[in-house]
Design an enzyme around this catalytic site. Structure first.
Site, PDB file in Angstrom:
ATOM      1  N   GLN A  98       0.844  -1.196   0.000  1.00 44.81           N
ATOM      2  CA  GLN A  98       0.000   0.000   0.000  1.00 44.81           C
ATOM      3  C   GLN A  98       0.884   1.254   0.000  1.00 44.81           C
ATOM      4  O   GLN A  98       1.721   1.437   0.889  1.00 44.81           O
ATOM      5  CB  GLN A  98      -0.908   0.049   1.232  1.00 44.81           C
ATOM      6  CG  GLN A  98      -1.849   1.266   1.152  1.00 44.81           C
ATOM      7  CD  GLN A  98      -2.700   1.473   2.374  1.00 44.81           C
ATOM      8  OE1 GLN A  98      -2.185   1.703   3.471  1.00 44.81           O
ATOM      9  NE2 GLN A  98      -4.013   1.417   2.190  1.00 44.81           N
ATOM     10  N   TYR A 178      -5.566  11.151   3.927  1.00 41.71           N
ATOM     11  CA  TYR A 178      -4.208  11.386   3.431  1.00 41.71           C
ATOM     12  C   TYR A 178      -4.255  12.101   2.072  1.00 41.71           C
ATOM     13  O   TYR A 178      -5.311  12.477   1.581  1.00 41.71           O
ATOM     14  CB  TYR A 178      -3.423  10.071   3.405  1.00 41.71           C
ATOM     15  CG  TYR A 178      -3.342   9.454   4.780  1.00 41.71           C
ATOM     16  CD1 TYR A 178      -2.887  10.217   5.863  1.00 41.71           C
ATOM     17  CD2 TYR A 178      -3.767   8.163   5.033  1.00 41.71           C
ATOM     18  CE1 TYR A 178      -2.846   9.689   7.145  1.00 41.71           C
ATOM     19  CE2 TYR A 178      -3.729   7.624   6.316  1.00 41.71           C
ATOM     20  CZ  TYR A 178      -3.271   8.390   7.368  1.00 41.71           C
ATOM     21  OH  TYR A 178      -3.237   7.881   8.640  1.00 41.71           O
ATOM     22  N   GLY A 308      -8.946  -6.486   9.362  1.00 35.16           N
ATOM     23  CA  GLY A 308      -7.818  -5.752   9.927  1.00 35.16           C
ATOM     24  C   GLY A 308      -7.377  -6.340  11.250  1.00 35.16           C
ATOM     25  O   GLY A 308      -6.535  -7.244  11.308  1.00 35.16           O
TER      26      GLY A 308
HETATM   27  C1  LIG Z   1      -3.370  -0.862  13.839  1.00 36.14           C
HETATM   28  C2  LIG Z   1      -4.089  -0.416  12.603  1.00 36.14           C
HETATM   29  C3  LIG Z   1      -3.388   0.284  11.623  1.00 36.14           C
HETATM   30  C4  LIG Z   1      -4.002   0.676  10.427  1.00 36.14           C
HETATM   31  N1  LIG Z   1      -3.256   1.277   9.449  1.00 36.14           N
HETATM   32  C5  LIG Z   1      -3.797   1.453   8.217  1.00 36.14           C
HETATM   33  C6  LIG Z   1      -2.985   1.813   7.102  1.00 36.14           C
HETATM   34  O1  LIG Z   1      -1.748   1.963   7.188  1.00 36.14           O
HETATM   35  N2  LIG Z   1      -3.602   1.956   5.898  1.00 36.14           N
HETATM   36  C7  LIG Z   1      -4.956   1.763   5.743  1.00 36.14           C
HETATM   37  O2  LIG Z   1      -5.479   1.888   4.641  1.00 36.14           O
HETATM   38  N3  LIG Z   1      -5.728   1.421   6.779  1.00 36.14           N
HETATM   39  C8  LIG Z   1      -5.186   1.220   7.990  1.00 36.14           C
HETATM   40  N4  LIG Z   1      -5.981   0.749   9.020  1.00 36.14           N
HETATM   41  C9  LIG Z   1      -7.396   0.431   8.769  1.00 36.14           C
HETATM   42  C10 LIG Z   1      -7.528  -1.027   8.333  1.00 36.14           C
HETATM   43  O3  LIG Z   1      -6.952  -1.225   7.055  1.00 36.14           O
HETATM   44  C11 LIG Z   1      -8.994  -1.478   8.248  1.00 36.14           C
HETATM   45  O4  LIG Z   1      -9.669  -0.704   7.293  1.00 36.14           O
HETATM   46  C12 LIG Z   1      -9.665  -1.337   9.584  1.00 36.14           C
HETATM   47  O5  LIG Z   1      -8.895  -1.924  10.586  1.00 36.14           O
HETATM   48  C13 LIG Z   1     -11.034  -1.964   9.569  1.00 36.14           C
HETATM   49  O6  LIG Z   1     -10.989  -3.326   9.549  1.00 36.14           O
HETATM   50  P1  LIG Z   1     -11.277  -4.191  10.871  1.00 36.14           P
HETATM   51  O7  LIG Z   1     -12.544  -3.665  11.472  1.00 36.14           O
HETATM   52  O8  LIG Z   1     -11.402  -5.584  10.350  1.00 36.14           O
HETATM   53  O9  LIG Z   1     -10.111  -4.006  11.791  1.00 36.14           O
HETATM   54  C14 LIG Z   1      -5.380   0.393  10.229  1.00 36.14           C
HETATM   55  C15 LIG Z   1      -6.092  -0.301  11.230  1.00 36.14           C
HETATM   56  C16 LIG Z   1      -5.465  -0.715  12.388  1.00 36.14           C
HETATM   57  C17 LIG Z   1      -6.252  -1.509  13.401  1.00 36.14           C
END
Ligand SMILES: Cc1cc2nc3c(=O)[nH]c(=O)nc-3n(C[C@H](O)[C@H](O)[C@H](O)COP(=O)(O)O)c2cc1C
Length: 356
Positions: A98, A178, A308
């Site tokens: 990414q 971003y 995530g």
């Molecule tokens: C620790 C953490 C870091 C994340 N960093 C990013 C990132 O670098 N880029 C991004 O697009 N989303 C990031 N996200 C969002 C996740 O990609 C995802 O959309 C989000 O966690 C929702 O999914 P979940 O409910 O299954 O955790 C992050 C989420 C978490 C928990």
């Protein structure tokens, strides 16, 4: 019948299951943005995902927005990422990088003293994560048209380096407030030129960046992530339905690998608006469970589902879903913890749990 564990085509690849590991910043790189051996282990442990999307990686030094995040600009960074892709491939996995340019969501202390850049000189509310802890965001510097072309070229070169490092493809981070979303959204983009104003101008930067990435990797190895109405990092758009419908209408017909839509508390059903408009694989994410993911697949609302925090805490998530095993709980205290192994590579896999 479970569809989660059935194969699906994502661009150039047929992957063995429909569980995609979400991009997650973990802040474990060194101060030069070089991932460590821990990062090799972390991704290799999760290679049973149908597809891994890496944490956000800065395409150029000016794209860095958080302390200890990795880049793909220097030779040392490329060499370190090569170890990651080799380890994931050795375990039969697929991995996209990414590309995350944070734009105004940064701080001079992360940029060698330079002022963060943005479409317009509008300071976001909130604080940046720096070596000195959390500090207020500053007013960014407006990019000139010539500089915008340079940033597009940064993404092109980053894509070239990512492919040289062995990635199976690249994802444009178009969400979370971003740089790409700063261009797309009316609250952060008040330009009067061809990059601001009506939606066809606000979407121009995103479409140009994607075209540059496609030129290097091929459309069937390029995806984009969006999160309409997430309003994260102090960003809002006055007409998100119009903005994202326009954007996705212009993604259609390009042969892109996928559209990744993660929704968090949006009042409107953007999946219903956007999925019919897109012709590649549709990846749905944001707060999914095994049951809700199965339902979305069964109802034809998505081709693959993105997890995530569940993947963060369960390196063998597909196997756990297959056997109906309990899940490890994610520990938020170690989400961002440079450069420790704790909460990074020590979540147990099922076999390890049973053997204990
Ligand atoms: C620790 C953490 C870091 C994340 N960093 C990013 C990132 O670098 N880029 C991004 O697009 N989303 C990031 N996200 C969002 C996740 O990609 C995802 O959309 C989000 O966690 C929702 O999914 P979940 O409910 O299954 O955790 C992050 C989420 C978490 C928990």
């Amino acid at each position: 019948m479970s569809q989660l564990l059935t194969p699906v085509r994502i661009g150039r690849y047929v992957v063995p299951n429909r569980l995609v590991m979400a991009p997650m910043t973990r802040s474990r790189a060194d101060s030069d943005g070089v991932p460590s051996e821990l990062t090799v282990t972390y991704y290799a442990q999760r290679a049973s995902a149908g597809l891994i999307i890496t944490e956000g990686v800065f395409p150029s030094a000016m794209g860095k927005g958080y302390v200890h995040t990795p880049g793909i600009e220097t030779e040392a960074q490329v060499a370190a990422w090569k170890k990651v892709t080799e380890a994931v491939h050795a375990r039969g996995g697929r991995i996209f990088m990414q590309l995350m340019h944070c734009g105004r969501v940064s701080h001079p202390s992360l940029l060698g003293g330079a002022t963060p850049v943005a479409p317009s000189a509008i300071r976001p509310e909130g604080q940046a994560w720096t070596t000195a802890g959390q500090v207020d965001f500053v007013t960014p510097r407006e990019l000139s048209v010539a500089e915008i072309a340079d940033v597009v070229d940064d993404y092109r070169q980053a894509t070239r380096r990512a492919m040289a490092a062995g990635f199976d493809g690249v994802e444009l981070h178009g969400a979370s407030g971003y740089l790409p979303e700063q261009f797309l959204s009316s609250s952060s983009n008040q330009r009067q030129d061809q990059y601001g104003g009506p939606v066809e101008n606000r979407a121009r930067f995103v479409l140009e960046v994607l075209a540059a990435m496609v030129a290097e990797a091929g459309a069937d190895r390029v995806g984009i992530k969006i999160s309409p109405e997430m309003n994260y990092n102090s960003i809002t758009d006055a007409t998100p339905q119009e903005t994202y419908a326009y954007l996705v209408d212009h993604l259609r017909g390009q042969g892109l690998a996928y559209l990744h839509v993660a929704l968090f508390g949006a009042k409107f059903d953007f999946h219903a608006l956007l999925r019919p408009r897109f012709d590649g694989a549709y990846l749905m994410g944001g707060g999914l469970t095994q049951d809700s993911a199965e339902s979305a697949l069964a109802e034809g609302k998505a081709d693959a589902t993105v997890f995530g925090s569940a993947f963060l805490a369960n390196p063998d998530l597909p196997e756990r879903f297959r056997v109906g095993a309990a899940l490890n709980a994610p520990d938020r205290n170690t989400f961002f913890a440079p450069p420790t192994a704790q909460g990074y590579i020590d979540y147990p896999a099922l076999a390890a749990v049973e053997a204990a």
